[in-house]
Design a protein around this motif. Structure first.
Motif, PDB file in Angstrom:
ATOM      1  N   ARG A 198       0.848  -1.193   0.000  1.00  0.00           N
ATOM      2  CA  ARG A 198       0.000   0.000   0.000  1.00  0.00           C
ATOM      3  C   ARG A 198       0.887   1.247   0.000  1.00  0.00           C
ATOM      4  N   TYR A 199       0.568   2.161  -0.885  1.00  0.00           N
ATOM      5  CA  TYR A 199       1.375   3.376  -0.985  1.00  0.00           C
ATOM      6  C   TYR A 199       0.723   4.563  -0.283  1.00  0.00           C
ATOM      7  N   LYS A 200      -0.599   4.487  -0.077  1.00  0.00           N
ATOM      8  CA  LYS A 200      -1.291   5.531   0.668  1.00  0.00           C
ATOM      9  C   LYS A 200      -1.661   4.989   2.042  1.00  0.00           C
ATOM     10  N   ASP A 201      -1.401   5.757   3.070  1.00  0.00           N
ATOM     11  CA  ASP A 201      -1.710   5.339   4.442  1.00  0.00           C
ATOM     12  C   ASP A 201      -1.118   3.970   4.749  1.00  0.00           C
ATOM     13  N   ALA A 202       0.126   3.783   4.351  1.00  0.00           N
ATOM     14  CA  ALA A 202       0.776   2.484   4.526  1.00  0.00           C
ATOM     15  C   ALA A 202       0.892   2.080   5.978  1.00  0.00           C
ATOM     16  N   ASP A 203       0.877   3.051   6.870  1.00  0.00           N
ATOM     17  CA  ASP A 203       0.992   2.740   8.288  1.00  0.00           C
ATOM     18  C   ASP A 203      -0.318   2.210   8.873  1.00  0.00           C
ATOM     19  N   LYS A 204      -1.424   2.353   8.105  1.00  0.00           N
ATOM     20  CA  LYS A 204      -2.732   1.956   8.623  1.00  0.00           C
ATOM     21  C   LYS A 204      -3.164   0.576   8.141  1.00  0.00           C
ATOM     22  N   ARG A 205      -2.659   0.181   6.962  1.00  0.00           N
ATOM     23  CA  ARG A 205      -3.056  -1.115   6.411  1.00  0.00           C
ATOM     24  C   ARG A 205      -1.837  -1.818   5.834  1.00  0.00           C
ATOM     25  N   PRO A 206      -1.804  -3.142   5.919  1.00  0.00           N
ATOM     26  CA  PRO A 206      -0.598  -3.861   5.505  1.00  0.00           C
ATOM     27  C   PRO A 206      -0.456  -4.105   4.005  1.00  0.00           C
ATOM     28  N   SER A 207      -1.555  -3.951   3.230  1.00  0.00           N
ATOM     29  CA  SER A 207      -1.471  -4.279   1.809  1.00  0.00           C
ATOM     30  C   SER A 207      -2.343  -3.339   0.995  1.00  0.00           C
ATOM     31  N   ALA A 208      -2.343  -3.550  -0.318  1.00  0.00           N
ATOM     32  CA  ALA A 208      -3.129  -2.704  -1.221  1.00  0.00           C
ATOM     33  C   ALA A 208      -4.615  -3.042  -1.183  1.00  0.00           C
ATOM     34  N   TYR A 209      -4.971  -4.212  -0.649  1.00  0.00           N
ATOM     35  CA  TYR A 209      -6.387  -4.592  -0.589  1.00  0.00           C
ATOM     36  C   TYR A 209      -7.183  -3.547   0.188  1.00  0.00           C
ATOM     37  N   GLU A 210      -8.324  -3.157  -0.390  1.00  0.00           N
ATOM     38  CA  GLU A 210      -9.190  -2.177   0.252  1.00  0.00           C
ATOM     39  C   GLU A 210     -10.547  -2.769   0.605  1.00  0.00           C
ATOM     40  N   GLU A 211     -11.292  -3.269  -0.413  1.00  0.00           N
ATOM     41  CA  GLU A 211     -12.661  -3.744  -0.205  1.00  0.00           C
ATOM     42  C   GLU A 211     -13.168  -4.375  -1.500  1.00  0.00           C
ATOM     43  N   GLY A 212     -14.458  -4.725  -1.518  1.00  0.00           N
ATOM     44  CA  GLY A 212     -15.118  -5.169  -2.740  1.00  0.00           C
ATOM     45  C   GLY A 212     -14.577  -6.446  -3.353  1.00  0.00           C
ATOM     46  N   PRO A 213     -14.361  -7.521  -2.589  1.00  0.00           N
ATOM     47  CA  PRO A 213     -13.824  -8.742  -3.190  1.00  0.00           C
ATOM     48  C   PRO A 213     -14.822  -9.392  -4.152  1.00  0.00           C
ATOM     49  N   TRP A 214     -14.288 -10.089  -5.151  1.00  0.00           N
ATOM     50  CA  TRP A 214     -15.101 -10.865  -6.100  1.00  0.00           C
ATOM     51  C   TRP A 214     -14.324 -12.135  -6.431  1.00  0.00           C
ATOM     52  N   LEU A 215     -14.878 -13.301  -6.064  1.00  0.00           N
ATOM     53  CA  LEU A 215     -14.206 -14.581  -6.268  1.00  0.00           C
ATOM     54  C   LEU A 215     -14.713 -15.237  -7.539  1.00  0.00           C
ATOM     55  N   HIS A 216     -13.779 -15.656  -8.383  1.00  0.00           N
ATOM     56  CA  HIS A 216     -14.096 -16.244  -9.691  1.00  0.00           C
ATOM     57  C   HIS A 216     -13.147 -17.404  -9.946  1.00  0.00           C
ATOM     58  N   GLY A 229      -5.582  -0.113  -3.162  1.00  0.00           N
ATOM     59  CA  GLY A 229      -4.685   1.035  -3.201  1.00  0.00           C
ATOM     60  C   GLY A 229      -5.060   2.222  -2.372  1.00  0.00           C
ATOM     61  N   GLY A 230      -6.192   2.201  -1.677  1.00  0.00           N
ATOM     62  CA  GLY A 230      -6.650   3.397  -0.988  1.00  0.00           C
ATOM     63  C   GLY A 230      -7.583   4.193  -1.873  1.00  0.00           C
ATOM     64  N   VAL A 231      -7.885   5.416  -1.455  1.00  0.00           N
ATOM     65  CA  VAL A 231      -8.846   6.263  -2.179  1.00  0.00           C
ATOM     66  C   VAL A 231      -8.099   7.378  -2.895  1.00  0.00           C
ATOM     67  N   PRO A 232      -8.325   7.564  -4.205  1.00  0.00           N
ATOM     68  CA  PRO A 232      -9.255   6.827  -5.071  1.00  0.00           C
ATOM     69  C   PRO A 232      -8.765   5.421  -5.373  1.00  0.00           C
ATOM     70  N   GLU A 233      -9.718   4.514  -5.582  1.00  0.00           N
ATOM     71  CA  GLU A 233      -9.386   3.109  -5.737  1.00  0.00           C
ATOM     72  C   GLU A 233      -9.102   2.735  -7.188  1.00  0.00           C
ATOM     73  N   HIS A 234      -8.228   1.747  -7.345  1.00  0.00           N
ATOM     74  CA  HIS A 234      -8.116   1.050  -8.621  1.00  0.00           C
ATOM     75  C   HIS A 234      -8.557  -0.387  -8.391  1.00  0.00           C
ATOM     76  N   LEU A 235      -8.619  -1.188  -9.440  1.00  0.00           N
ATOM     77  CA  LEU A 235      -9.045  -2.579  -9.320  1.00  0.00           C
ATOM     78  C   LEU A 235      -7.867  -3.500  -9.620  1.00  0.00           C
ATOM     79  N   ALA A 236      -7.686  -4.493  -8.773  1.00  0.00           N
ATOM     80  CA  ALA A 236      -6.547  -5.401  -8.894  1.00  0.00           C
ATOM     81  C   ALA A 236      -7.010  -6.824  -8.638  1.00  0.00           C
ATOM     82  N   TYR A 237      -6.068  -7.782  -8.757  1.00  0.00           N
ATOM     83  CA  TYR A 237      -6.449  -9.163  -8.486  1.00  0.00           C
ATOM     84  C   TYR A 237      -5.262 -10.002  -8.032  1.00  0.00           C
ATOM     85  N   SER A 238      -5.603 -11.075  -7.330  1.00  0.00           N
ATOM     86  CA  SER A 238      -4.651 -12.088  -6.889  1.00  0.00           C
ATOM     87  C   SER A 238      -5.192 -13.447  -7.304  1.00  0.00           C
ATOM     88  N   THR A 239      -4.347 -14.459  -7.331  1.00  0.00           N
ATOM     89  CA  THR A 239      -4.777 -15.790  -7.739  1.00  0.00           C
ATOM     90  C   THR A 239      -4.325 -16.835  -6.738  1.00  0.00           C
TER      91      THR A 239
END
Length: 452
Positions: A198-216, A229-239
């Motif tokens: 996480r590049y924004k508020d890195a001291d508050k959260r350990p990773s880029a994950y914010e919210e809105g998960p979708w499992l596929h 990524g924090g606010v404003p948000e982008h969309l990312a994914y992990s596998t």
């Protein structure tokens, strides 16, 4: 009103844009947090609903839409609201619906009336368009202060999972009844390997994950999409190779939308009729923004190695994958694009188009005029004297198929069916524009139409 008409000069100078625009896909209300579901041969889209002119996430109900061609979306009304959950009092936020054993289960977060914060409830129906009822009369999950944004997934072996959370990511294994779970609530490690940094508020959260998960799942790979990524948000994914991890961070899917964006975003992904579609929301409608969002969709192809490419936010959206048959009843609320109108519901007629003023219009895309249409049949109510419709092809100034004045009526609640002769024979594949004209005021209500 969300997207009320522009002056005529703007309408006619914007004709090239109108012919190609498909995003956002819903223009009658503000919609957010898309949750698409493929059921049989239809895509059902479940969304949140931002109230007009909101200055917060003011949301009181959820909306449903459907399509078979990815371009014309039929408004199915509001089959679920805060009133469904007697134990809730506000915040009808992002949820997801799935189908199992002849029933549809819609998992949604709401704020509890007892003051204990957000919790996840589940509503059930035998129809994808409801109505839905509270399955439990109480929360299914209440584990902390961030119980929002549930995503539900049923694996190939029949095991169902429910993930959710902000600032954390948690999950449970749902039982076969889909309204209870076994075992403990599991907290997913939000580490660098799984969810980047996480590049924004890195001291508050350990990773880029914010919210809105979708499992596929695709082939043997599980995808966890999320806002990052924090606010404003982008969309990312992990596998992962399992539905429960461990997760490996992959990449950004959609960058921050700078023009016409909202400071939040929410992913949804489906495979439908051999194509893959990515859903998200932006703030691109007139009056839109961070608290007045709108759902959009893009087609994409997975890379050969199974990774997801970078997907751009577009105005053009997707192309139709099926032609619309105009020789059967088409609901007026089946719309590819519109200007100025709204929809409403009553128990007898269902959803219908209303708030029609002079200069408003609706477009239906990819219509197959395979044979001569000798007349058009419409069901309307309460036309003001002088209310008329022009039916044009391909643009607001395209060739006229028919133009006619509706019979006036004093009672706005009385529906009638009228038939009008067409004026010009036009065949082939066309977009059809219903252009509304007449005196000032709500001209009429519009239920359905059909070429003969």
């Amino acid at each position: 009103m969300v997207f009320k008409r522009l002056v005529y000069l703007c309408l006619f100078t914007c004709i090239p844009f109108l012919a190609s625009a498909q995003n956002p896909i819903i223009q009658t209300v503000y919609t957010a947090d898309p949750a698409p579901l493929v059921y049989k041969d239809t895509v059902f889209l479940y969304t949140g609903h931002d109230e007009d002119k909101s200055t917060w996430f003011t949301m009181k109900d959820w909306r449903a839409y459907s399509t078979v061609d990815m371009v014309n979306w039929t408004d199915r009304g509001s089959p679920l609201s805060l009133e469904t959950f007697k134990w809730a009092n506000k915040d009808a936020w992002a949820g997801q619906c799935t189908f199992r054993n002849g029933k549809f289960y819609w998992y949604v977060p709401v704020n509890q009336a007892n003051g204990k914060g957000m919790a996840i409830g589940v509503a059930v129906s035998t129809s994808p368009t409801g109505p839905f009822k509270d399955a439990l009369g109480k929360p299914l999950v209440h584990s902390g202060n961030g119980d929002i944004d549930p995503t539900v997934f049923i694996d190939d072996d029949g095991q169902a999972y429910l993930y959710w959370g902000n600032p954390y990511l948690k999950y449970v294994k749902l039982n076969g009844d889909m309204i209870s779970y076994s075992g403990e609530v599991i907290t997913v490690p939000l580490n660098k390997e799984g969810f980047s940094v996480r590049y924004k508020d890195a001291d508050k959260r350990p990773s880029a994950y914010e919210e809105g998960p979708w499992l596929h799942k695709r082939k043997d790979l599980y995808y966890m999409l999320y806002a990052a990524g924090g606010v404003p948000e982008h969309l990312a994914y992990s596998t992962s190779k399992t539905a429960t991890g461990p997760w490996t961070y992959q990449d950004t899917i959609m960058t921050i939308i700078k023009k016409g964006g909202a400071f939040t975003n929410h992913p949804g992904l489906i495979d439908y009729k051999g194509k893959s579609y990515f859903f998200y929301h932006n703030g691109a409608l007139k009056g839109g923004g961070g608290f007045n969002r709108s759902v959009a969709v893009e087609e994409f192809k997975f890379n050969s190695d199974g990774t997801i490419p970078r997907i751009e936010n577009t105005v053009a959206g997707v192309e139709a994958i099926q032609k619309l048959n105009p020789y059967q009843i088409t609901q007026a609320e089946t719309i590819a694009w519109q200007e100025g109108i709204e929809t409403a519901f009553d128990p007898n007629s269902g959803v219908y188009v209303t708030d029609i003023d002079a200069g408003d219009y609706l477009k239906v895309g990819n219509v197959n005029l395979k044979r001569e249409a000798k007349s058009i049949e419409l069901r309307t109510s309460a036309a003001l004297e002088g209310a008329s419709i022009e039916i044009r092809t391909d643009s607001l100034t395209g060739p006229i198929i028919a133009s006619f004045v509706l019979k006036s009526a004093a009672n706005q609640e009385k529906w009638s069916t009228q038939i009008f002769k067409t004026e010009k024979v036009i065949t082939g594949i066309h977009d059809i524009f219903f252009v509304f004209k007449g005196p000032n005021g709500n001209l009429f209500n519009f239920d359905w139409w059909k070429f003969n």
